[in-house]
Motif scaffolding. Structure first.
Motif, PDB file in Angstrom:
ATOM      1  N   VAL A 152       0.761  -1.351  -0.013  1.00 30.10           N
ATOM      2  CA  VAL A 152       0.098  -0.099   0.090  1.00 30.10           C
ATOM      3  C   VAL A 152       0.756   1.139  -0.071  1.00 30.10           C
ATOM      4  O   VAL A 152       0.669   2.032  -0.909  1.00 30.10           O
ATOM      5  CB  VAL A 152      -0.958   0.134   1.238  1.00 30.10           C
ATOM      6  N   ASP A 153       1.924   1.068   0.824  1.00 35.22           N
ATOM      7  CA  ASP A 153       2.506   2.300   0.909  1.00 35.22           C
ATOM      8  C   ASP A 153       3.451   2.934  -0.224  1.00 35.22           C
ATOM      9  O   ASP A 153       3.511   3.947  -0.662  1.00 35.22           O
ATOM     10  CB  ASP A 153       3.470   2.460   2.142  1.00 35.22           C
ATOM     11  N   ASP A 154       4.226   1.640  -0.684  1.00 33.89           N
ATOM     12  CA  ASP A 154       4.751   1.806  -2.140  1.00 33.89           C
ATOM     13  C   ASP A 154       3.925   2.269  -3.196  1.00 33.89           C
ATOM     14  O   ASP A 154       4.346   3.248  -4.252  1.00 33.89           O
ATOM     15  CB  ASP A 154       5.566   0.564  -2.598  1.00 33.89           C
ATOM     16  N   LEU A 155       2.760   1.742  -3.411  1.00 31.59           N
ATOM     17  CA  LEU A 155       1.862   2.396  -4.383  1.00 31.59           C
ATOM     18  C   LEU A 155       1.327   3.601  -4.072  1.00 31.59           C
ATOM     19  O   LEU A 155       1.316   4.594  -5.159  1.00 31.59           O
ATOM     20  CB  LEU A 155       0.743   1.387  -4.632  1.00 31.59           C
ATOM     21  N   ALA A 156       1.052   3.964  -2.838  1.00 32.56           N
ATOM     22  CA  ALA A 156       0.705   5.471  -2.707  1.00 32.56           C
ATOM     23  C   ALA A 156       1.733   6.347  -2.914  1.00 32.56           C
ATOM     24  O   ALA A 156       1.597   7.376  -3.437  1.00 32.56           O
ATOM     25  CB  ALA A 156       0.071   5.449  -1.091  1.00 32.56           C
ATOM     26  N   GLN A 157       3.118   5.941  -2.784  1.00 30.91           N
ATOM     27  CA  GLN A 157       4.353   7.013  -3.124  1.00 30.91           C
ATOM     28  C   GLN A 157       4.452   7.101  -4.455  1.00 30.91           C
ATOM     29  O   GLN A 157       4.493   8.184  -4.999  1.00 30.91           O
ATOM     30  CB  GLN A 157       5.487   6.064  -2.465  1.00 30.91           C
ATOM     31  N   GLU A 158       4.045   5.997  -5.305  1.00 34.82           N
ATOM     32  CA  GLU A 158       4.123   6.169  -6.770  1.00 34.82           C
ATOM     33  C   GLU A 158       3.081   7.264  -7.246  1.00 34.82           C
ATOM     34  O   GLU A 158       3.148   8.104  -8.056  1.00 34.82           O
ATOM     35  CB  GLU A 158       4.150   4.834  -7.602  1.00 34.82           C
ATOM     36  N   VAL A 159       1.879   7.163  -6.741  1.00 39.34           N
ATOM     37  CA  VAL A 159       0.653   8.063  -6.972  1.00 39.34           C
ATOM     38  C   VAL A 159       0.992   9.515  -6.820  1.00 39.34           C
ATOM     39  O   VAL A 159       0.816  10.417  -7.401  1.00 39.34           O
ATOM     40  CB  VAL A 159      -0.651   7.475  -6.407  1.00 39.34           C
ATOM     41  N   LEU A 160       1.492   9.665  -5.473  1.00 45.13           N
ATOM     42  CA  LEU A 160       1.661  11.010  -5.095  1.00 45.13           C
ATOM     43  C   LEU A 160       3.101  11.369  -5.846  1.00 45.13           C
ATOM     44  O   LEU A 160       2.929  12.738  -6.178  1.00 45.13           O
ATOM     45  CB  LEU A 160       2.368  10.995  -3.635  1.00 45.13           C
TER      46      LEU A 160
END
Length: 270
Positions: free
Chosen positions: A42-50
């Motif tokens: 979750v954190d890695d994918l949210a990092q890419e979106v941000l």
């Protein structure tokens, strides 16, 4: 696990990025979990979106396209709008089907008839008629030939025949019908010795009514039966005369005030 991007310190980007970052931190992890992303990712994918959102801030103009028109090249390239076709005015009752035009039909009828009162004794014969019809009315002309079944008058042999023509105007129901009838014709007497008939051919005129019923057997064919009563206005008279020098000859037979008929037939409709 990556660390999520923090609000930027760049003064030109700070207001926009801080609003995006705050909304993303509230909604993005929860949305990713609802979409089925595994918790470690979750954190890695949210990092890419941000990160993708952060890099696109320089190209984002919240006032476009309301504040600035498209470039002149786009205006020239865009084709002129095509005119909309004019639609016919809507009908007040779109579900109502147009009324069907009633077609005038032609009828031909062949039948048999038993007449009473037209000749001395009952008479049997044939009828033939032609006419036109609408669903609730019809008019027709009818020819009729009758031969008396009684071969004698006052115990003397005498042949009797009748030929009539009638005009009919009828009101039609689903199976029942009622008609007004005007009939005219002649009654012919064929004398045999020792008869001497003063006038062998006698005119006949009457008006009356007819009531009956018709039953369709196909789209074209139907059968019918009727009863008819006619008031004889001008009656036929038979006078016996042995010698033409004996006036006046004795009255032997005259038409009754009311004549009747029973008939049935087959009708073809075109």
């Amino acid at each position: 696990m990556s660390t999520l991007l923090s609000p930027t310190d760049d003064p030109s980007r700070a207001p926009s990025w801080n609003s995006v970052h705050a909304a993303a931190m509230e909604l993005l992890p929860r949305s990713l979990r609802l979409l089925g992303v595994a918790e470690p990712d979750v954190d890695d994918l949210a990092q890419e979106v941000l990160l993708a959102a952060y890099e696109s801030l320089d190209r984002f103009d919240p006032a476009y396209p309301a504040a600035s028109p498209p470039p002149p090249q786009a205006q020239r390239a865009s084709p002129a709008p095509r005119p909309r076709p004019e639609l016919p005015p809507a009908r007040s009752h779109p579900d109502a089907a147009p009324a069907a035009v009633e077609r005038l039909q032609i009828e031909a009828r062949l039948g048999a008839v038993l007449g009473l009162g037209i000749t001395p004794g009952p008479a049997a014969g044939m009828t033939l008629s032609f006419g036109v019809r609408r669903p609730d009315w019809s008019i027709a002309v009818e020819g009729r030939g009758l031969v008396s079944l009684a071969q004698e008058v006052e115990a003397m042999a005498l042949g009797k025949r009748a030929f009539t023509a009638a005009a009919l105007a009828c009101h039609r129901g689903r199976t029942l019908f009622a008609c007004g009838v005007v009939t005219a014709g002649v009654v012919r007497f064929v004398p045999r010795d020792p008869w001497n008939v003063l006038s062998p051919t006698q005119p006949l005129l009457g008006i009356g009514s007819r009531f009956g019923s018709a039953w369709p057997v196909s789209d074209r064919w139907s059968v019918s039966a009727y009863a008819e009563a006619v008031w004889i206005v001008a009656d036929a008279v038979l006078r016996r005369q042995r010698d033409g020098s004996e006036p006046p000859p004795p009255l032997s037979w005259s038409s009754p005030p009311i004549g009747a008929a029973l008939g049935f037939g087959v009708t073809a409709t075109y």
